[in-house]
Write a protein that holds these residues in place. Structure first.
Motif, PDB file in Angstrom:
ATOM      1  N   GLY A  66      39.591  43.165  32.808  1.00  0.00           N
ATOM      2  CA  GLY A  66      40.158  43.104  34.603  1.00  0.00           C
ATOM      3  C   GLY A  66      38.542  42.623  34.531  1.00  0.00           C
ATOM      4  N   TRP A  67      37.564  42.206  33.705  1.00  0.00           N
ATOM      5  CA  TRP A  67      36.167  41.829  34.243  1.00  0.00           C
ATOM      6  C   TRP A  67      35.289  41.354  35.176  1.00  0.00           C
ATOM      7  N   ALA A  68      36.490  39.809  35.789  1.00  0.00           N
ATOM      8  CA  ALA A  68      36.180  38.876  36.156  1.00  0.00           C
ATOM      9  C   ALA A  68      36.135  39.978  37.697  1.00  0.00           C
ATOM     10  N   ALA A  69      37.640  40.285  38.031  1.00  0.00           N
ATOM     11  CA  ALA A  69      37.941  40.999  39.200  1.00  0.00           C
ATOM     12  C   ALA A  69      36.861  42.183  39.735  1.00  0.00           C
ATOM     13  N   GLY A  70      35.939  42.888  38.294  1.00  0.00           N
ATOM     14  CA  GLY A  70      35.233  44.030  38.600  1.00  0.00           C
ATOM     15  C   GLY A  70      35.711  45.098  38.580  1.00  0.00           C
TER      16      GLY A  70
END
Ligand code: SFD
Ligand code: AMP
Length: 635
Positions: A66-70
């Protein structure tokens, strides 16, 4: 002896295996191969739609950042794996997989995999890193995408199913492809390739399983993953790492149903027969394994260990309190009978689907034992050891990391042959998934992502080493003779005894496997030894394995199916030997709950916070084994 036709296939990239990492590799390789006009060939011992560990499906994807969503950072994941592996992990590899894994998950969804969503359209998490899926057809979906990508290459993309790969082909110190045989027709295959990827999964049935007799064949990890990747890389002369780190999962007893959904999603407790929660009552033990024992989440092996201590104290069996967990989750609806009934139905169906998606036998066992999880607890137990570099074990080949993150200390290993992401220490040989070591916790999604990373590395290697390795015809003929020998041996001697299973001239694969499992179980710390061993036991075990190795030349096969079994067991034997040598070398107990060295019962950070790496030299038949420093990323 039936006549076997020799079929020779020439390709640029050879991908061996058709599981999660191979499907990722195929998808990625097709993209680059198309650009450069290269040939890609995939060989699977089974049918790709349902081959490998994900054959039955899965109910969760265990690595999603869930990297892009922080939601999480890559650094968080590196720290998580470091912690779970008691400090021993290749953090550059873990980081690299973590930065690619979300895109594999998004591709799965695009290809049609249903991922659970909440009311806001966000993935439903089982735990911090795991997302829930309706995954009965997971493998079919992922295989379809790989096959479509291969088909887009036209004649340059070929898939061979039901071909079992036995040995690597070598051209000096460079891998030159592989040889094997069809499990349906009398055909011997020779694949010549500029780069080869070994993606044949982990190893099951090396140790005697808990399921014997009437339960034989049941295991948590699939019995058809027989150690072929480790065999292939070891025999090619690749450096192996963490071969001592087997994985022992706690599972629902006898059906081997995974526990993740119960612990993380349903928030179930595990207790002993007296109702004591061992994670609470034995918490003091964790200080002994500091710093890892005192940080969160508690490593999987230490969770096992606390439960095992209860078993050794005579407080078994252990139970997972399913009825209590379901009652707790439904409790908030108890004032509204209609809503309560609806919630209970929903929880029941989630509980059953978890296993119907992934481990159907567990549902059958529940049904057969009159267990309704909302009414009655289920027994859990530590399963037999498995070799699986993609889950919570760490065994596998020592591979090159990404040049932007890999520490210089590791780069030295590839000084002579070039830095290609995920190349082993053998020129042109790549691996991923269960095949690459010290980068655990990749699971299905991370294995797919790692396959993509490795395939890109392999294509780069091909473009810069664009010559077909040389393969001696005489050598191939010799290999053909050796590989088919079990059928000759059977045919020549079968009439000597009245029962074809018992014969002084040969040993059948099943008996051979039982003998291997007995040695591993009793001497190398299997279930019946309560996962405990010591130097004397290991040295005796090595002696016995040596004798078994001699007898492997006497393996006999009545048909193609048994020929497959014969070679599967030879593969198991080699991973067994490699494991034993590593356990013997590491003079400490670092992963209690997976393996306990009774003669070195403590963890020894100053001397053993390091990798143990080994190399088998096929020319001299010698093993060398050494320590390699762990270099942490600055996270
Ligand atoms: O619940 C030859 N896994 C889980 N991953 C998740 O993401 N979520 C889960 O929920 C997981 N759980 C789980 C898992 C597996 C199983 C069996 C159960 C539950 C019951 C783990 C993943 O499945 C695993 O990490 C990956 O599949 C590993 O990928 P890879 O590519 O390393 O292995 P593979 O998929 O098994 O494929 C192996 C392939 O090789 C072929 N093969 N081909 C030619 N010649 C030979 N000699 C060969 N030998 C093997 C096979 O046919 C196959 O195609 S949970 O427990 O945590
Ligand atoms: P399993 O079903 O045991 O294979 O676990 C699935 C995932 O959940 C893996 O990532 C495990 O490490 C994790 N997991 C399982 N049980 C626990 C637990 N009690 N605490 C923390 N993580 C867990």
């Amino acid at each position: 002896m039936p006549n076997f036709e020799t079929v020779t296939v020439e390709t640029d990239l050879l991908i061996i295996g058709g599981g999660m990492s191979a499907c990722g590799a195929t998808f990625e390789a097709a993209y680059w191969a198309k650009k450069h006009g290269l040939k890609v060939t995939v060989v699977d011992k089974a049918a790709m739609d349902r081959s490998g560990a994900v054959a039955m499906g899965l109910s969760a994807i265990n690595q999603y950042i869930g990297w892009a969503a922080g939601d999480n950072t890559l650094e968080d994941y590196v720290k998580y794996v470091r912690q779970d592996l008691m400090g021993i992990s290749r953090e550059d590899l873990v980081y690299d997989i973590a930065r690619h894994v979300d895109s594999s998950v998004h591709l799965f969804e695009k290809w049609g995999l249903p991922i659970w969503k909440d009311d806001n359209g966000k993935y439903v998490h089982e735990g911090r890193w795991q997302v829930m899926i309706n995954g009965e057809s997971f493998k079919v979906i992922v295989a379809e995408a790989a096959k479509n990508a291969l088909a887009s290459l036209g004649d340059n993309g070929r898939l061979f199913e039901r071909v079992f790969i036995v040995e690597p082909l070598m051209d000096g110190d460079r891998v030159a492809g592989a040889v094997g045989f069809s499990v349906r027709e009398n055909k011997f295959y020779v694949f010549k390739a500029k780069a080869t990827m070994a993606c044949m999964g982990g190893a099951v049935n090396v140790f005697r399983p808990r399921s014997v007799g009437e339960g034989l064949g049941r295991a948590w990890y699939p019995p058809w993953n027989a150690g072929s990747t480790a065999y292939f890389t070891i025999k090619a002369g690749a450096e192996m790492t963490c071969q001592e780190v087997r994985f022992i999962p706690i599972r629902f007893k006898d059906g081997y149903g995974p526990v993740g959904a119960w612990f993380l999603l349903f928030k179930a407790r595990a207790t002993n027969a007296l109702g004591e929660e061992y994670m609470v009552t034995r918490a003091d033990e964790l200080t002994k394994w500091a710093p890892y024992g005192l940080a969160k989440p508690i490593p999987a092996n230490l969770r096992n260990w606390l439960g095992m201590e209860d078993i050794m104290a005579g407080k078994g069996p252990l139970y997972i309190r399913t009825e209590e967990a379901i009652a707790n989750l439904a409790a908030q609806y108890k004032d509204d009978p209609k809503a309560f009934k609806k919630k209970m139905k929903e929880l029941e169906s989630e509980a059953w689907e978890d296993f119907l998606d992934m481990t159907i036998s567990q549902s059958l066992l529940w049904a057969g034992m009159n267990i309704q999880p909302e009414e009655k607890s289920s027994e859990i137990a530590a399963a037999e050891p498995y070799f699986i570099g993609s889950h919570s074990g760490a065994s596998g080949a020592w591979v090159c990391g990404p040049s932007d993150v890999m520490p210089d200390e590791y780069k030295k290993h590839w000084e002579q042959i070039g830095l290609y992401n995920h190349m082993t220490t053998v020129k042109g040989l790549f691996t991923a998934g269960d095949g690459s070591g010290a980068s655990s916790h990749k699971f299905s999604s991370g294995s797919h992502a790692e396959g993509r990373i490795a395939a890109k590395g392999a294509i780069a290697f091909i473009l810069e080493n664009n010559t077909m390795p040389n393969v001696e015809t005489a050598k191939v003929e010799e290999m053909k003779k050796t590989i088919l020998a079990p059928m000759d041996l059977y045919e020549q001697n079968v009439k000597y005894s009245s029962d074809p299973e018992v014969n002084p001239a040969y040993i059948k694969p099943k008996m051979f496997m039982f003998r291997l499992q007995k040695i591993m179980d009793e001497y190398v710390g299997g279930v019946s030894a309560q996962f405990t061993t010591n130097r004397a036991l290991l040295e005796r075990g090595l002696e016995l394995l040596g004798m078994l190795k001699e007898d492997s030349a006497k393996l006999a096969a009545a048909d193609l199916h048994e020929l497959l079994r014969a070679w599967e067991n030879t593969h198991r034997l080699w991973i067994a030997e490699s494991h034993l040598r590593h356990v013997l070398f590491r003079e400490e107990t670092r992963w209690p709950g997976y393996c306990f060295r009774a003669d070195y019962p403590d963890m020894d950070e100053p001397n053993w916070k390091c990798f143990v790496n080994s190399v088998y030299d096929p020319n001299t038949d010698n093993w060398t084994i050494k320590k390699v420093p762990v270099v942490n990323l600055p996270v």
